[in-house]
Each structure stands twice: as structure tokens, then as C-alpha cells.
Design a protein around this motif. Structure first.
Motif, PDB file in Angstrom:
ATOM      1  N   GLU A  79       0.837  -1.059  -0.016  1.00 43.33           N
ATOM      2  CA  GLU A  79       0.053   0.048   0.049  1.00 43.33           C
ATOM      3  C   GLU A  79       0.910   1.224   0.031  1.00 43.33           C
ATOM      4  N   ASP A  80       2.052   1.199   0.744  1.00 42.29           N
ATOM      5  CA  ASP A  80       2.906   2.334   0.807  1.00 42.29           C
ATOM      6  C   ASP A  80       3.504   2.635  -0.382  1.00 42.29           C
ATOM      7  N   VAL A  81       3.975   1.506  -1.156  1.00 41.80           N
ATOM      8  CA  VAL A  81       4.328   1.596  -2.411  1.00 41.80           C
ATOM      9  C   VAL A  81       3.701   2.105  -3.523  1.00 41.80           C
ATOM     10  N   ALA A  82       2.206   1.821  -3.461  1.00 45.06           N
ATOM     11  CA  ALA A  82       1.228   1.913  -4.712  1.00 45.06           C
ATOM     12  C   ALA A  82       0.978   3.534  -4.326  1.00 45.06           C
ATOM     13  N   ALA A  83       1.125   3.958  -3.144  1.00 47.54           N
ATOM     14  CA  ALA A  83       0.598   5.491  -2.751  1.00 47.54           C
ATOM     15  C   ALA A  83       1.653   6.342  -3.511  1.00 47.54           C
ATOM     16  N   VAL A  84       2.912   5.795  -3.844  1.00 48.23           N
ATOM     17  CA  VAL A  84       3.918   6.901  -4.553  1.00 48.23           C
ATOM     18  C   VAL A  84       3.393   7.021  -5.801  1.00 48.23           C
ATOM     19  N   PRO A  85       3.270   8.556  -6.168  1.00 45.72           N
ATOM     20  CA  PRO A  85       2.510   8.823  -7.625  1.00 45.72           C
ATOM     21  C   PRO A  85       3.440   8.314  -8.672  1.00 45.72           C
ATOM     22  N   TRP A  86       4.680   8.450  -8.653  1.00 48.11           N
ATOM     23  CA  TRP A  86       5.541   8.040  -9.954  1.00 48.11           C
ATOM     24  C   TRP A  86       5.437   6.352 -10.241  1.00 48.11           C
ATOM     25  N   VAL A  87       5.139   5.570  -9.053  1.00 48.29           N
ATOM     26  CA  VAL A  87       5.061   4.379  -9.057  1.00 48.29           C
ATOM     27  C   VAL A  87       3.795   3.940 -10.043  1.00 48.29           C
ATOM     28  N   ALA A  88       2.674   4.573  -9.276  1.00 49.75           N
ATOM     29  CA  ALA A  88       1.482   4.120  -9.787  1.00 49.75           C
ATOM     30  C   ALA A  88       1.372   4.746 -11.346  1.00 49.75           C
ATOM     31  N   GLU A  89       2.102   5.966 -11.714  1.00 46.02           N
ATOM     32  CA  GLU A  89       2.117   6.161 -12.967  1.00 46.02           C
ATOM     33  C   GLU A  89       2.734   5.316 -14.047  1.00 46.02           C
ATOM     34  N   ALA A  90       3.987   4.874 -13.389  1.00 42.92           N
ATOM     35  CA  ALA A  90       4.857   3.901 -13.929  1.00 42.92           C
ATOM     36  C   ALA A  90       4.003   2.349 -14.318  1.00 42.92           C
ATOM     37  N   ILE A  91       3.464   1.896 -13.475  1.00 49.77           N
ATOM     38  CA  ILE A  91       2.448   0.727 -13.366  1.00 49.77           C
ATOM     39  C   ILE A  91       1.323   0.927 -14.532  1.00 49.77           C
ATOM     40  N   GLY A  92       0.959   2.170 -14.384  1.00 51.28           N
ATOM     41  CA  GLY A  92      -0.100   2.349 -15.420  1.00 51.28           C
ATOM     42  C   GLY A  92       0.212   2.520 -16.783  1.00 51.28           C
ATOM     43  N   GLN A  93       1.327   2.713 -16.967  1.00 47.39           N
ATOM     44  CA  GLN A  93       2.207   2.631 -18.387  1.00 47.39           C
ATOM     45  C   GLN A  93       2.284   1.460 -18.756  1.00 47.39           C
ATOM     46  N   HIS A  94       2.235   0.456 -18.059  1.00 48.89           N
ATOM     47  CA  HIS A  94       2.397  -0.775 -18.357  1.00 48.89           C
ATOM     48  C   HIS A  94       1.094  -1.725 -18.468  1.00 48.89           C
ATOM     49  N   SER A  95      -0.022  -1.153 -17.557  1.00 49.38           N
ATOM     50  CA  SER A  95      -1.466  -1.839 -17.446  1.00 49.38           C
ATOM     51  C   SER A  95      -2.239  -1.008 -18.089  1.00 49.38           C
ATOM     52  N   PRO A  96      -2.927  -1.092 -19.175  1.00 46.87           N
ATOM     53  CA  PRO A  96      -4.218  -0.285 -19.478  1.00 46.87           C
ATOM     54  C   PRO A  96      -5.548  -0.234 -18.489  1.00 46.87           C
ATOM     55  N   ARG A  97      -5.395  -1.429 -17.884  1.00 45.90           N
ATOM     56  CA  ARG A  97      -6.434  -1.318 -16.873  1.00 45.90           C
ATOM     57  C   ARG A  97      -6.262  -0.651 -15.636  1.00 45.90           C
ATOM     58  N   ILE A  98      -5.248  -0.687 -15.242  1.00 41.39           N
ATOM     59  CA  ILE A  98      -4.774   0.145 -13.991  1.00 41.39           C
ATOM     60  C   ILE A  98      -4.938   1.467 -14.324  1.00 41.39           C
ATOM     61  N   ARG A  99      -4.400   2.137 -15.790  1.00 36.40           N
ATOM     62  CA  ARG A  99      -4.407   3.290 -16.065  1.00 36.40           C
ATOM     63  C   ARG A  99      -5.692   4.107 -15.995  1.00 36.40           C
ATOM     64  N   ALA A 100      -6.704   3.103 -16.542  1.00 39.35           N
ATOM     65  CA  ALA A 100      -8.085   3.586 -16.638  1.00 39.35           C
ATOM     66  C   ALA A 100      -8.827   3.837 -15.364  1.00 39.35           C
ATOM     67  N   LEU A 101      -8.280   2.649 -14.407  1.00 40.77           N
ATOM     68  CA  LEU A 101      -8.723   2.969 -13.082  1.00 40.77           C
ATOM     69  C   LEU A 101      -8.336   4.139 -12.487  1.00 40.77           C
ATOM     70  N   GLY A 102      -7.046   4.358 -12.805  1.00 41.48           N
ATOM     71  CA  GLY A 102      -6.437   5.728 -11.979  1.00 41.48           C
ATOM     72  C   GLY A 102      -7.152   7.024 -12.797  1.00 41.48           C
ATOM     73  N   GLU A 103      -7.477   6.919 -13.909  1.00 38.37           N
ATOM     74  CA  GLU A 103      -8.191   8.108 -14.486  1.00 38.37           C
ATOM     75  C   GLU A 103      -9.605   8.150 -13.887  1.00 38.37           C
ATOM     76  N   VAL A 104     -10.082   7.142 -13.675  1.00 39.45           N
ATOM     77  CA  VAL A 104     -11.508   7.180 -12.936  1.00 39.45           C
ATOM     78  C   VAL A 104     -11.453   7.594 -11.648  1.00 39.45           C
ATOM     79  N   ALA A 105     -10.398   7.462 -10.860  1.00 44.20           N
ATOM     80  CA  ALA A 105     -10.165   7.655  -9.539  1.00 44.20           C
ATOM     81  C   ALA A 105      -9.972   9.408  -9.382  1.00 44.20           C
TER      82      ALA A 105
END
Length: 172
Positions: A79-105
Motif C-alpha cells: 500500500e505504501d509503495v502504491a501510494a507513491v505517485p510515480w510508481v502508480a504512473e509507471a505501473i499504469g504505463q504498463h497496464s491499461p486497466r490500471i491506467r483506466a482505473l487511475g483516471e476514474v479515481a
């Protein structure tokens, strides 16, 4: 000749000083000064972990991202690692589903903030006590049917209880 600290080390020192000052101010009862120092520390931390506006960040190779996340998991929770903005952004670049969820959030967060601002900015002086037939926003709508509180004839500008909701809170 003493070693010259790196710019990053100097930024960390500055953040540490701001947090220390905030703690000192808080102990002395100077809450506003404590908050100002904490806000400055937060801004310093964000400037380190988030890219500057307009700065283009190339996608991190997947292997490097996995290695970085695995290394971080030795000292932090997922949870701590996922809360770091650049980590979430980098993961979203490799996972369209996570990127879409991030945009909805992000959109939900904007709507949440807008709702909070609207509620905070609301005029709370009229709680179905005083209204006027020229302003539908102040007319009583507890019943779902607009009606206006009657003016008391002997007291101009003073309105009586709601005729449709005589027992409503604040309707005295």
C-alpha cells in the motif's frame, strides 16, 4: 576538503529542518507556524518524488520497474509503495486497466472535492426559516413542492413558520 553534499541531500536536509521546526512550533502551541512548516515540507517532498510540470518522463522498462518495486517491498508495504505517485504512473504505463482505473479515481477525486467545496460554500443561513417568493432557491422544498413562508404582518421582513412543515427543525 570536506565533501560537498549533493543537491538531493541538501533538499532532504531542508525537509528534515522544516519537520523539526514544525515539531518545535507544535510543542510551543504555535499551530499555524507548525502547519506552515509542514506544508513546506510536503511541497519539498513532492518536488522530489513527482516530476515537474511539463517534464516528459519516459516509460520505465518493465524489468526495472519490477526490480524497483521488489526492492521497495523490503522496507514498505504494498500500500505504501502504491501510494507513491510515480510508481502508480509507471505501473499504469504498463497496464491499461490500471491506467483506466487511475483516471476514474482522479475524476472521482475531482468530483468529491467539488462536492465538498459546494457544501462548504453553501449559504447555511436559510434552513427553511426565511424565504422570499422572488428567489426559488430560498423557497421551502421539504415536501417537494415549492412554497413560501408567510411574512408576519406586524413585523416587516420577518417570516413565520413554514405552513407545510410547522414542526420542521429551525422553523420557529
Amino acid at each position: 576538503m570536506p565533501a560537498v553534499p549533493s543537491k538531493l541531500a541538501a533538499r532532504f536536509d531542508n525537509i528534515r529542518d522544516q519537520v523539526d521546526a514544525a515539531e518545535m512550533y507544535a510543542a510551543d502551541g504555535a499551530t499555524m507556524s507548525a502547519m506552515q512548516n509542514l506544508v513546506s515540507a510536503i511541497a519539498g517532498i513532492r518536488s522530489i518524488i513527482e516530476p515537474a510540470p511539463g517534464q516528459q518522463r519516459h516509460p520505465m522498462p518493465l524489468e526495472q520497474l519490477i526490480t524497483t518495486v521488489e526492492g521497495a517491498l523490503h522496507r514498505r508495504t504494498a500500500e505504501d509503495v502504491a501510494a507513491v505517485p510515480w510508481v502508480a504512473e509507471a505501473i499504469g504505463q504498463h497496464s491499461p486497466r490500471i491506467r483506466a482505473l487511475g483516471e476514474v479515481a482522479a475524476m472521482a477525486e475531482q468530483q468529491y472535492r467539488a462536492a465538498l467545496v459546494e457544501w462548504i460554500s453553501r449559504d447555511w443561513t436559510c434552513l427553511c426559516v426565511v424565504s422570499c417568493d422572488e428567489d426559488p432557491a430560498t423557497a421551502c422544498s421539504l415536501s417537494g413542492q415549492q412554497h413560501v413562508h408567510p411574512e408576519i404582518p406586524s413585523r416587516p421582513g420577518v417570516y413565520g413558520p413554514c405552513p407545510a412543515h410547522p414542526d420542521a427543525p429551525g422553523d420557529r
